[in-house]
Motif scaffolding. Structure first.
Motif, mmCIF file in Angstrom:
data_model
loop_
_atom_site.group_PDB
_atom_site.id
_atom_site.type_symbol
_atom_site.label_atom_id
_atom_site.label_comp_id
_atom_site.label_asym_id
_atom_site.label_seq_id
_atom_site.Cartn_x
_atom_site.Cartn_y
_atom_site.Cartn_z
ATOM 1 N N ASP A 180 0.835 -1.205 0.000
ATOM 2 C CA ASP A 180 0.000 0.000 0.000
ATOM 3 C C ASP A 180 0.864 1.247 0.000
ATOM 4 O O ASP A 180 1.212 1.778 1.050
ATOM 5 C CB ASP A 180 -0.922 -0.013 1.231
ATOM 6 C CG ASP A 180 -1.892 1.161 1.228
ATOM 7 O OD1 ASP A 180 -2.042 1.792 0.162
ATOM 8 O OD2 ASP A 180 -2.489 1.437 2.281
ATOM 9 N N TRP A 182 0.090 4.626 -1.012
ATOM 10 C CA TRP A 182 -1.144 5.307 -1.380
ATOM 11 C C TRP A 182 -0.935 6.293 -2.517
ATOM 12 O O TRP A 182 -1.728 6.345 -3.466
ATOM 13 C CB TRP A 182 -1.717 6.018 -0.153
ATOM 14 C CG TRP A 182 -3.043 6.665 -0.409
ATOM 15 C CD1 TRP A 182 -4.255 6.054 -0.452
ATOM 16 C CD2 TRP A 182 -3.277 8.053 -0.666
ATOM 17 N NE1 TRP A 182 -5.240 6.981 -0.716
ATOM 18 C CE2 TRP A 182 -4.673 8.204 -0.850
ATOM 19 C CE3 TRP A 182 -2.458 9.175 -0.759
ATOM 20 C CZ2 TRP A 182 -5.249 9.440 -1.119
ATOM 21 C CZ3 TRP A 182 -3.036 10.405 -1.029
ATOM 22 C CH2 TRP A 182 -4.415 10.527 -1.200
ATOM 23 N N GLY A 267 -12.923 12.203 -1.774
ATOM 24 C CA GLY A 267 -13.485 11.067 -1.058
ATOM 25 C C GLY A 267 -12.616 10.678 0.113
ATOM 26 O O GLY A 267 -11.830 11.476 0.640
ATOM 27 N N LYS A 268 -12.743 9.438 0.542
ATOM 28 C CA LYS A 268 -11.943 8.890 1.631
ATOM 29 C C LYS A 268 -10.616 8.367 1.094
ATOM 30 O O LYS A 268 -10.483 8.079 -0.102
ATOM 31 C CB LYS A 268 -12.705 7.757 2.331
ATOM 32 C CG LYS A 268 -14.015 8.186 2.969
ATOM 33 C CD LYS A 268 -13.791 9.105 4.154
ATOM 34 C CE LYS A 268 -15.095 9.425 4.870
ATOM 35 N NZ LYS A 268 -14.890 10.309 6.048
ATOM 36 N N GLU A 270 -9.421 5.512 1.416
ATOM 37 C CA GLU A 270 -9.592 4.156 0.924
ATOM 38 C C GLU A 270 -10.598 4.062 -0.221
ATOM 39 O O GLU A 270 -10.677 3.034 -0.894
ATOM 40 C CB GLU A 270 -10.043 3.226 2.055
ATOM 41 C CG GLU A 270 -9.094 3.141 3.243
ATOM 42 C CD GLU A 270 -9.281 4.289 4.242
ATOM 43 O OE1 GLU A 270 -10.223 5.109 4.033
ATOM 44 O OE2 GLU A 270 -8.502 4.364 5.209
ATOM 45 N N ASP A 271 -11.402 5.085 -0.447
ATOM 46 C CA ASP A 271 -12.468 5.016 -1.448
ATOM 47 C C ASP A 271 -12.702 6.413 -2.021
ATOM 48 O O ASP A 271 -13.319 7.254 -1.369
ATOM 49 C CB ASP A 271 -13.751 4.476 -0.803
ATOM 50 C CG ASP A 271 -14.873 4.301 -1.816
ATOM 51 O OD1 ASP A 271 -14.579 4.241 -3.021
ATOM 52 O OD2 ASP A 271 -16.051 4.240 -1.395
ATOM 53 N N PHE A 272 -12.205 6.660 -3.221
ATOM 54 C CA PHE A 272 -12.301 7.999 -3.801
ATOM 55 C C PHE A 272 -12.914 7.936 -5.201
ATOM 56 O O PHE A 272 -12.944 6.884 -5.850
ATOM 57 C CB PHE A 272 -10.930 8.681 -3.843
ATOM 58 C CG PHE A 272 -9.836 7.835 -4.446
ATOM 59 C CD1 PHE A 272 -9.664 7.761 -5.822
ATOM 60 C CD2 PHE A 272 -8.965 7.124 -3.619
ATOM 61 C CE1 PHE A 272 -8.657 6.989 -6.375
ATOM 62 C CE2 PHE A 272 -7.955 6.353 -4.167
ATOM 63 C CZ PHE A 272 -7.801 6.285 -5.547
ATOM 64 N N ASP A 273 -13.430 9.080 -5.647
ATOM 65 C CA ASP A 273 -14.075 9.187 -6.953
ATOM 66 C C ASP A 273 -13.347 10.221 -7.807
ATOM 67 O O ASP A 273 -12.838 11.220 -7.294
ATOM 68 C CB ASP A 273 -15.539 9.609 -6.804
ATOM 69 C CG ASP A 273 -16.352 8.584 -6.035
ATOM 70 O OD1 ASP A 273 -16.249 7.386 -6.361
ATOM 71 O OD2 ASP A 273 -17.079 8.978 -5.102
#
Length: 320
Positions: A180, A182, A267-268, A270-273
């Protein structure tokens, strides 16, 4: 102490952790019936730092991780009157090194933390090969940080942190599901939006971030390929684990009828758009329409950007 050789693979630490997760509780078992009325104190805790004074020095001539040679290393630390001092942890790498020092002091039920560190030219393929010896994943990362924080676990270190973090990566082969990293994973998700119709090669990605009480904003942000440079605006909250990112691409040489549409990412962690704002669509349309007039003028008065922006990435992660 002195050791001529240390093999990291000899240390079986699977499942070990210094701090408990939030949902975990300490399960204590009486060791001596004579002391059953005493309260057990975890060694790695604000109370644990007060238990003992100690000095530790270790020099190692050669450090290896599997078949990977890391070089020489040393670890010096001191624990005295509730203050843990790392001075320093140092590993000499092929082409670079790792150097970390700092202080951790007990402050009521928390840790008062002051950390400084610098990593140059670390091949993250070493980490990947510890998980999968057959992987081809490799590339270089460099980073430096100067942080202060009040925290009780590593998970909350960044929630109240203040200081600076600089980071740069030169990815060669990357597998997002293996380790990971990021920033590199984010780049891997974003890059196709800028290079689908352009056979660019990613040179590097770099960021210099100022942090104040867990809120982060970019000092500089750059994604560099052989044909375009992407600059960005970034802010994030570690406490909320959320971020907003606006990226604007620019061709290294003026082009006619080139779209170069900006992208927003939010987004977060761990979870983005990803999406394209309407303002960016309008801006791109105007630039596309006027490019037959503007681009020839730029060819005459502008110097093309360097094909490899690695020197810019070097300056950004070092905070200059």
């Amino acid at each position: 102490m002195h050791a001529p050789f240390i093999q990291i693979n000899d240390f079986k630490t699977t499942g070990w952790q210094a701090w408990l997760d939030k949902e975990q509780t300490i399960e204590s078992t009486p060791i001596d019936s004579k002391n059953k009325d005493s309260d057990a104190v975890p060694v790695i805790s604000p109370e644990g730092l007060e238990i003992v004074n100690a000095n530790f020095k270790l020099d190692v001539d050669e450090v290896r991780s599997g078949d990977d040679w890391l070089g020489a290393g040393k670890l010096y630390w001191q624990l005295e009157q509730g203050q843990f001092t790392l001075q320093p942890l140092h590993v000499k790498l092929p082409g670079g090194d790792i150097s970390i020092h700092g202080e951790v002091t007990a402050k009521q039920e928390m840790f008062d933390i002051n950390l400084q560190g610098k990593v140059t030219n670390f091949d993250y393929g070493i980490l990947a090969r510890r998980l999968d010896p057959n992987t081809d994943m490799h590339g270089k990362i460099s980073t430096q940080f100067n942080l202060t924080s009040i925290a009780n676990t590593p998970d909350t270190l960044m929630n109240n942190a203040s200081g600076f973090i600089g980071f740069a990566a030169w990815p060669k082969t990357f597998e997002a599901n293996l380790i990971d990293l990021w920033a590199v994973s984010l780049t891997d998700a974003i890059l196709p939006n800028f290079t689908n119709d352009d056979p660019s090669v990613l040179n590097c990605v770099a960021a210099g971030m100022d942090i104040k009480q867990g809120t982060m904003a970019q000092r500089n942000l750059l994604l560099d390929t052989t044909r375009i440079q992407v600059n960005g605006l970034f802010n994030a909250s570690y406490a909320d684990r959320a971020f907003d990112l606006y990226l604007s691409p620019k061709s290294k040489k003026a082009q006619i009828f080139s779209l170069q549409t900006p992208v927003e990412v939010h987004g977060k962690f761990e979870d983005f758009d990803l999406d394209v704002p309407w303002s960016a669509i309008f801006e791109t349309s105007v630039r596309f329409t006027t490019s037959p007039v503007v681009s020839p003028i730029r060819w005459l008065i502008e110097k093309p950007l360097e094909q490899d922006g690695s020197q810019s990435c070097e300056r950004i992660w070092q905070g200059s």
